[in-house]
Structures are given as C-alpha cells and as structure tokens.
Motif scaffolding. Sequence first.
Motif, PDB file in Angstrom:
ATOM      1  N   TYR A   1     -24.307  -0.601 132.898  1.00  0.00           N
ATOM      2  CA  TYR A   1     -25.712  -0.581 133.330  1.00  0.00           C
ATOM      3  C   TYR A   1     -26.234   0.796 132.908  1.00  0.00           C
TER       4      TYR A   1
ATOM      5  N   LEU B   1     -28.191   4.282 133.621  1.00  0.00           N
ATOM      6  CA  LEU B   1     -28.735   5.221 134.602  1.00  0.00           C
ATOM      7  C   LEU B   1     -29.768   6.105 133.917  1.00  0.00           C
TER       8      LEU B   1
ATOM      9  N   GLY C   1     -19.972   2.330 134.004  1.00  0.00           N
ATOM     10  CA  GLY C   1     -20.248   0.898 134.154  1.00  0.00           C
ATOM     11  C   GLY C   1     -21.291   0.399 133.182  1.00  0.00           C
TER      12      GLY C   1
ATOM     13  N   SER D   1     -18.191   6.127 130.428  1.00  0.00           N
ATOM     14  CA  SER D   1     -19.235   5.403 131.143  1.00  0.00           C
ATOM     15  C   SER D   1     -18.659   4.866 132.451  1.00  0.00           C
TER      16      SER D   1
END
Length: 243
Positions: A140, A142, A138, A136
């Motif tokens: 958050y 997508l 980050g 990943s």
Amino acid sequence: MRIDVVTIFPSYLAPLREALLGRAIDRGLIEVAVHDLRDWTHDVHQAVDDSPYGGGPGMVMKPQVWGEALDSVIGPVIDSPARLVVPTPAGRPFTQQLAHEWTSAERLVFACGRYEGIDQRVVDHYAQRMPVDEVSIGDYVLVGGEVAVLVMVEAVVRLLPGVLGNPRSAAEDSFSDGLLEGPAYTRPEVWRDLPVPPVLRSGDHAAVDRWRRDRALERTARLRPDLLAALPPDALDEADRAV
Ligand SMILES: N#Cc1c(-c2ccc3ccn(Cc4ccccn4)c3c2)n[nH]c1N
C-alpha cells in the motif's frame, strides 16, 4: 544497537521514546537519535526537494542534502558498522526474518523520504560503500517513510536481548515457526456467554500445546495459505497434517 533516523518531520518519530522502546533507551539497551534533514540545507527556504527529471507528478528529494546529512550521521563509511535502511513502496518486503537479521547490526541508519521519494543516486552512492536495504512494510502507499521506520524499529528492538520482559514472547512470535499465532484467552472463564475453551483450563500441557498448534494451523490455512505452502517439507508432522 544505535539507531539514527533522518527525516523532515522529527516529531513523527516521538513514539520511539514511549513505552517499551522508551524503556529500552532508558535502560541503555539501545541509543536513538533523530535528525532533521533541513539542518543540512544552506538556502533560506531550506529546500529538500525539486522537480523530477523526465517530468511526472510530485517532487523528488535532492541528493545533495541527503548526501551531506548521511555523511554526517553515518561518519566514515569505510568499515562502518551501520546498515542504511531506506523505506520505499518499491522495496523488498520487510519480514520477521529481516527483523531478526538486523538485530546483529551495531547501527541502523534510516533515511525517511517524502514526496515521490529520494533521488536514486543516494541509494546507489551508499550501496557502493555499505549495506543498503530498500524495504517496504506492505503493498500500500504511504505519504512518507516515517511510519515505516516506527514499524521496523519496533519489530527489531523487541527482539533484542533484555527488551521484552519474557524472552519466550519473541521466540514464540507469529511467524517464528512459520505459522500465525492461534487465539489467546484470559479471565473471566465465561464472557457474554462465551466460554474459554476447556482444554486451556485442563492443566494438561501436552493437550494445550496440541490444541494451540491445531488452531495456529487452521488460522494459517484460512488467512495465509501462502505461509503454509512456504514451510519446509519436514515442518509439519503427521498430527499437523491431520488438522
Ligand atoms: N516502507 C514503505 C512504504 C511507503 C513509503 C515509504 C517511503 C516514502 C517516501 C515517499 N513516499 C511516498 C511515495 C508515494 C508514491 C511513490 C513513492 N513514494 C514513501 C512511501 N509506502 N508504502 C510503503 N509500504
């Protein structure tokens, strides 16, 4: 290094052929191939997704299509020099250290999912036969893996010998010494009444190096105290500790 990307949106990966990465391709430092997953469908609708077992929102990408695509792109997996990289919000963090590790791979094959992701059996199948990284970029969410692939490819390729004009750039990256980079300045000497710190114009390289280290330590302590805490005990000298 050869990089293959499998996606249902090949045009999303167009930036891989621009600027620094494009020049690395032109100079033969890397090879890049982007493949349309739908090329491995056999139905008129070119279906790549289906409803999730157990219910829940969204759709899941079909294992059959991915299996045919990856078998074709990876080739015989026995002794394959490839790493399979699967971007996912549920992956291990992609870091500068992982980018460095991947620079030794002869091949990177990226599987870009969409919808709610790829049937887990795809990862499980290939993980029995080759290195597979679920990563990943980050914390958050997508809409798909393509943007993550652009991030990871750029982070890895810039580390390859000959790609950056000045090899010192990669060696002195943020995170290369565990700290964030300090501030950078260029001409003019004063801009909107804001001067360049005088030490940077002093010509005293030892003083400049100390000043930059101090600013990096301050910035890291302010913005990423977790990086400071993760430093090995001997990473900071007495002068560092005085900052
Ligand atoms: N790397 C990375 C990512 C992603 C990512 C990567 C691949 C896919 C394939 C589908 N989706 C949408 C989706 C939404 C919800 C739950 C599962 N999947 C992706 C999201 N999100 N955030 C990151 N740091």
